[in-house]
Design an enzyme around this catalytic site. Sequence first.
Site, mmCIF file in Angstrom:
data_model
loop_
_atom_site.group_PDB
_atom_site.id
_atom_site.type_symbol
_atom_site.label_atom_id
_atom_site.label_comp_id
_atom_site.label_asym_id
_atom_site.label_seq_id
_atom_site.Cartn_x
_atom_site.Cartn_y
_atom_site.Cartn_z
ATOM 1 N N GLY A 47 50.644 32.306 27.692
ATOM 2 C CA GLY A 47 51.752 33.119 27.174
ATOM 3 C C GLY A 47 52.022 33.009 25.686
ATOM 4 O O GLY A 47 52.527 33.942 25.073
ATOM 5 N N ASP A 106 62.359 27.827 30.009
ATOM 6 C CA ASP A 106 63.147 28.313 31.135
ATOM 7 C C ASP A 106 63.841 27.092 31.752
ATOM 8 O O ASP A 106 64.895 26.673 31.292
ATOM 9 C CB ASP A 106 62.166 29.011 32.078
ATOM 10 N N LYS A 134 65.740 30.561 27.449
ATOM 11 C CA LYS A 134 66.595 31.052 28.539
ATOM 12 C C LYS A 134 67.456 29.886 29.032
ATOM 13 O O LYS A 134 67.127 29.267 30.048
ATOM 14 C CB LYS A 134 65.677 31.478 29.685
ATOM 15 N N ARG A 168 51.001 41.574 29.044
ATOM 16 C CA ARG A 168 50.975 40.641 27.903
ATOM 17 C C ARG A 168 50.798 41.384 26.591
ATOM 18 O O ARG A 168 51.224 40.908 25.540
ATOM 19 C CB ARG A 168 49.811 39.644 28.049
HETATM 20 P P1 XMP Z 1 59.751 26.059 32.488
HETATM 21 O O1 XMP Z 1 59.025 24.797 32.851
HETATM 22 O O2 XMP Z 1 60.554 25.965 31.215
HETATM 23 O O3 XMP Z 1 58.594 27.096 32.362
HETATM 24 O O4 XMP Z 1 60.575 26.580 33.639
HETATM 25 C C1 XMP Z 1 58.377 27.939 31.354
HETATM 26 C C2 XMP Z 1 57.213 28.785 31.778
HETATM 27 O O5 XMP Z 1 57.581 29.642 32.866
HETATM 28 C C3 XMP Z 1 57.123 30.942 32.645
HETATM 29 N N1 XMP Z 1 58.279 31.862 32.546
HETATM 30 C C4 XMP Z 1 58.212 33.172 32.355
HETATM 31 N N2 XMP Z 1 57.156 33.987 32.224
HETATM 32 N N3 XMP Z 1 58.611 35.828 31.976
HETATM 33 C C5 XMP Z 1 57.360 35.320 32.041
HETATM 34 O O6 XMP Z 1 56.418 36.076 31.916
HETATM 35 C C6 XMP Z 1 59.729 35.075 32.101
HETATM 36 O O7 XMP Z 1 60.849 35.600 32.032
HETATM 37 C C7 XMP Z 1 59.512 33.673 32.308
HETATM 38 N N4 XMP Z 1 60.358 32.642 32.452
HETATM 39 C C8 XMP Z 1 59.563 31.547 32.612
HETATM 40 C C9 XMP Z 1 56.332 30.889 31.362
HETATM 41 O O8 XMP Z 1 54.968 30.738 31.671
HETATM 42 C C10 XMP Z 1 56.819 29.659 30.639
HETATM 43 O O9 XMP Z 1 55.829 29.052 29.825
HETATM 44 MG MG MG Z 2 53.911 29.418 29.551
#
Ligand code: XMP
Ligand code: MG
Length: 183
Positions: A47, A106, A134, A168
């Site tokens: 990502g 996240d 987030k 992406r």
């Molecule tokens: P954590 O461990 O912080 O993870 O929960 C972060 C990873 O979760 C994915 N992620 C997302 N991917 N849209 C996405 O495409 C989103 O809204 C989203 N939220 C979390 C992402 O891979 C990130 O590195």
């Molecule tokens: Mg990621």
Amino acid sequence: MVHSMMDDVERVLISTEELKQRIADMGKQISQDYAGKEILMIGVLRGAVIFMADLARAIDIPVAIDFMAVSSYGAGTSSSGVVRILKDLDETVEGKHILVVEDIIDSGLTLNYLLDNIKSRKPASLRMCTLLNKPERRKVNVHIDYNGFTIPDHFVVGYGLDYAEKYRNLPFIGILKPAVYEP
Ligand code: XMP
Ligand code: MG
């Protein structure tokens, strides 16, 4: 009619222009903070790739780049906190100024694991940078050194972020139409 990716987008959350402006500012800040030093940027696959490519070009001090790929065990779109390294670094970390680059924080569990892991390799310094934050879904406290945008609890795609490996390459951060997620 040919199907366009845009047909799947409900709305644009962060425009191309806003991304460009913010990343230019982040690059300036990072260049100032690390003046006279060199950075090893560690991008978290997949990502972070697009953000990292633009951020690196907004920085005017020497930047080396490397990548790690991790996967979190557990189903669906939320992490479990158990992280497995799928691809490790090619470069050594010891004695270097490390800047970890993420697409989005996240729960914070992935980053928490990564920072601990990299810290154990004795870098000269260790900071992190994320395009998106987030905070509503945070499970562990993580310190973010450079944050692009704080966003509400929506699943977002584009500019590196995917849904099922698609979207992406959208040049903005967007929210998909609910119908896209229906089987
Ligand atoms: P954590 O461990 O912080 O993870 O929960 C972060 C990873 O979760 C994915 N992620 C997302 N991917 N849209 C996405 O495409 C989103 O809204 C989203 N939220 C979390 C992402 O891979 C990130 O590195
Ligand atoms: Mg990621």
